[in-house]
Design an enzyme around this catalytic site. Structure first.
Site, PDB file in Angstrom:
ATOM      1  N   GLU A 159       3.497   6.924  63.669  1.00 41.00           N
ATOM      2  CA  GLU A 159       4.582   7.089  64.638  1.00 41.00           C
ATOM      3  C   GLU A 159       4.123   6.721  66.059  1.00 41.00           C
ATOM      4  O   GLU A 159       4.363   7.447  67.022  1.00 41.00           O
ATOM      5  CB  GLU A 159       5.137   8.517  64.597  1.00 41.00           C
ATOM      6  CG  GLU A 159       5.897   8.819  63.310  1.00 41.00           C
ATOM      7  CD  GLU A 159       6.696  10.100  63.379  1.00 41.00           C
ATOM      8  OE1 GLU A 159       7.735  10.177  62.703  1.00 41.00           O
ATOM      9  OE2 GLU A 159       6.296  11.026  64.091  1.00 41.00           O
ATOM     10  N   GLU A 235       8.719   8.887  55.524  1.00 40.14           N
ATOM     11  CA  GLU A 235       8.791  10.349  55.610  1.00 40.14           C
ATOM     12  C   GLU A 235      10.256  10.733  55.527  1.00 40.14           C
ATOM     13  O   GLU A 235      11.002  10.621  56.499  1.00 40.14           O
ATOM     14  CB  GLU A 235       8.202  10.877  56.930  1.00 40.14           C
ATOM     15  CG  GLU A 235       6.706  10.882  57.019  1.00 40.14           C
ATOM     16  CD  GLU A 235       6.197  11.591  58.276  1.00 40.14           C
ATOM     17  OE1 GLU A 235       6.972  12.353  58.892  1.00 40.14           O
ATOM     18  OE2 GLU A 235       5.035  11.370  58.639  1.00 40.14           O
TER      19      GLU A 235
END
Length: 588
Positions: A159, A235
């Site tokens: 991320e 995710e």
């Protein structure tokens, strides 16, 4: 050629169409004696792949090595067990993992350098990670798909689009894996936000997204960013983590299953976060710091498909039904809950006060002004600071830069107050009974920030301490290592009220070891160990009210429970129960 390749709209595995149906399972949050059980349950739910982060800070606790690859950190063994179960593996080695893990997985010996620019092309940062890969990748090489192992893809950073904008840094990481023999598919992972996807992606590396809802919108943003290639939610958030003082987060199983169905109906691949959350044993939990510091609880149950103790929860069965419609599931019965230990009372009959004992735990560092825990070499746990107060009477103690993260203050051994960084506390009124009275400050590191710019923030006393405007000098700063408590000198506790930090010990019998949950009604805050195994932190602030005790920690016959209680207790006993209690629920 890598085993896993991409087409215009999907994946091929060894040349055959393949959809990744994966679940997150962090080996370092699960007792190694239970890895096989959890992996089998992953396969039985219909998963063909498992995903795991790799925590750099635990695998390389010192800058020069050696690498730790045993016990909870025996990643090669975990990968062998996954292969034996017929599962593929997605590896996410960092450098940064977030994961609600202490420091986001970045080592304290790196983050404590105030000049280093974390997660950038700063050669001090990339050089440290390169040296780590030089140690790690030879151990993992036999488990990569190119060598016949289960690892089919490796993540580059984590991320990153939510943190920085340094494509040179991302390219350095990708090149670091390739130059060390990693042929497998590389991917990045970012929230399904156009800006974050733009700054977190890298040409030639698969872009994946993270989200828990708004499936069509999120997949649309992925497709806008990359017109061709697999759609992959790396995710798929099906629950959430908890902070001390907050609720226990849960998500309706039917709602999560409906979104999983939408993902699979769209032809996307998925990694369920979390399939099985596990536990932040010991001092492993992280923390967040947005407007205030908020530490994460010991449990990482995450309202996952498998509960913290590995039992199939409502999502397990709901997801299994969804996967069966899209890809099929094994023709075997779904797993059932594990046996639990019968309710057992533990009398904590022995006691040893902490503050007098601290002198034997470690030698003090003598300083004019207090130093941080980092400077004491004590990154996790506790440190004790001691000096004398020059005059008697009422006064105001002021901690110039606050505390990291929670401090208990004592004058001549008596508790006088608590300061918490969570509340931005910096001052405390005190009454000094005599000139030369002893001031002691016990500081607890509640967990390193794991997300955002405050990673690596120092712990302990963070600056000068004054009384009525005059700086206090002549400090004894003492780290309190709690790695070996076998030498703690216990004595019968007696019946006097306990109002100071102390160790408490009791024994209990077990016929057949089984999973259990430690309940501590009447106790306030501290740490718990069973047979020397550090279960983690308890706190009556909640939401978590029980600590998970894995069956492999117990043994037939006599077992020992040890508590470090920081405040005081109205109880003399603890209870091992057969039911977890993670607190009042907040459904999202």
């Amino acid at each position: 050629m890598p085993a896993l390749t991409t087409t215009s709209d999907g994946f091929l595995l060894n040349g055959e169409p393949f959809r990744i149906i994966s679940g997150a399972l962090h080996y370092f949050r699960v007792h190694p004696g239970l890895w096989s059980d959890r992996l089998r349950k992953a396969r039985l739910m219909g998963l063909n792949t498992v995903e795991t982060y790799i925590p750099w800070n635990h695998h390389q606790p010192g800058p020069e090595g050696p690498l730790v690859l045993d016990g909870f950190l025996d990643l090669p063994r975990f990968l062998r067990l996954a292969r034996d179960e017929g599962l593929r593996v997605l590896l996410r080695p960092g450098p940064f993992i977030c994961a609600e893990w202490d420091g986001g997985g970045l080592p304290d010996w790196l983050t404590s350098d105030p000049d280093i620019r974390l997660r950038t092309n700063d050669p001090r940062f990339t050089g440290a990670f390169d040296r780590y890969l030089d140690l790690l990748l030879p151990a993992l090489g036999p488990h990569l798909a190119a060598a016949g192992g289960p690892v089919i893809a490796v993540q580059v950073e984590n991320e990153y689009g939510a943190y920085g904008d340094d494509s040179t840094y991302l390219k350095h990481l990708a090149d670091a894996f390739r130059s060390r023999g990693v042929e497998e598919l590389l991917f990045t992972c970012d929230q399904a936000d156009p800006g974050q996807l733009a700054t977190g992606s890298l040409p030639g590396v698969l872009t994946t997204g993270t989200f828990g809802s708004r499936v069509e919108q999120s997949l649309g943003r992925l497709r806008e960013h990359r017109p061709e290639g697999p759609l992959f939610c790396a995710e798929f958030w099906i629950g959430w983590f908890d902070h001390w003082g907050g609720p226990h987060h849960v998500r309706d199983a039917a709602d999560a299953a409906a979104d999983l169905d939408r993902l699979l109906s769209a032809g996307a691949s998925v990694n369920i976060y979390m399939f099985h959350g596990g536990t932040n044993f010991g001092f492993a939990n992280g923390a967040n710091h947005k407007h205030a510091y908020t530490p994460t609880v010991t449990s990482y149950d995450y309202d996952a498909a498998l509960t913290e103790c590995g039992d199939p929860g409502p999502k397990y069965h709901a997801f299994r039904e969804v996967i069966a419609r899209h890809a099929g599931v094994p023709d075997e019965p779904a797993p059932v809950p594990s046996p639990k230990l019968p309710p057992t009372v533990v009398e904590l009959s022995d006691r040893s006060d902490l503050l007098p004992l601290a002198r034997s735990l470690a030698a003090p560092v003598h300083t004019d002004a207090p130093v941080t825990m980092d400077e004491l070499g004590q990154r996790t746990g506790y440190a004790l600071y001691r000096t004398t107060l020059p005059a008697d009477g009422d006064g105001l103690l002021h901690f110039a830069r606050g505390v990291g993260d929670r401090a208990q203050v004592f004058v001549d051994g008596a508790p006088v107050g608590v300061l918490e960084s969570e509340r931005h506390d910096a001052s405390l009124p005190v009454r000094v009974p005599r000139p030369g009275a002893t001031l002691e400050v016990l500081v607890e590191n509640m967990g390193g920030v794991n997300y955002g710019p405050r990673i690596g923030a120092p712990k302990g006393l963070l600056g000068p301490v004054s009384l009525n405007g005059t700086d206090l000098t002549g400090w004894d700063c003492r780290p309190l290592p709690l790695d070996d408590l076998d030498t703690v000198p216990f004595a019968p506790a007696g019946e006097a009220a306990i109002t100071v930090p102390a160790f408490h010990r009791g024994t209990f019998g077990v016929d057949t070891p089984a999973d259990a949950f430690l309940s501590l009604p009447g106790w306030s805050k501290g740490q718990a160990w069973v047979n020397g195994f550090h279960l983690g932190r308890y706190w009556n602030r909640g939401p978590q009210r029980t600590l998970y005790v894995p069956a492999p920690v117990l043994r037939p016959g006599s077992n020992a429970l040890l508590l470090l209680e920081l405040h005081g207790s109205t109880a003399t006993r603890a209870l091992l129960t057969d039911t977890p209690d993670l607190g009042p629920e907040n459904t999202w």
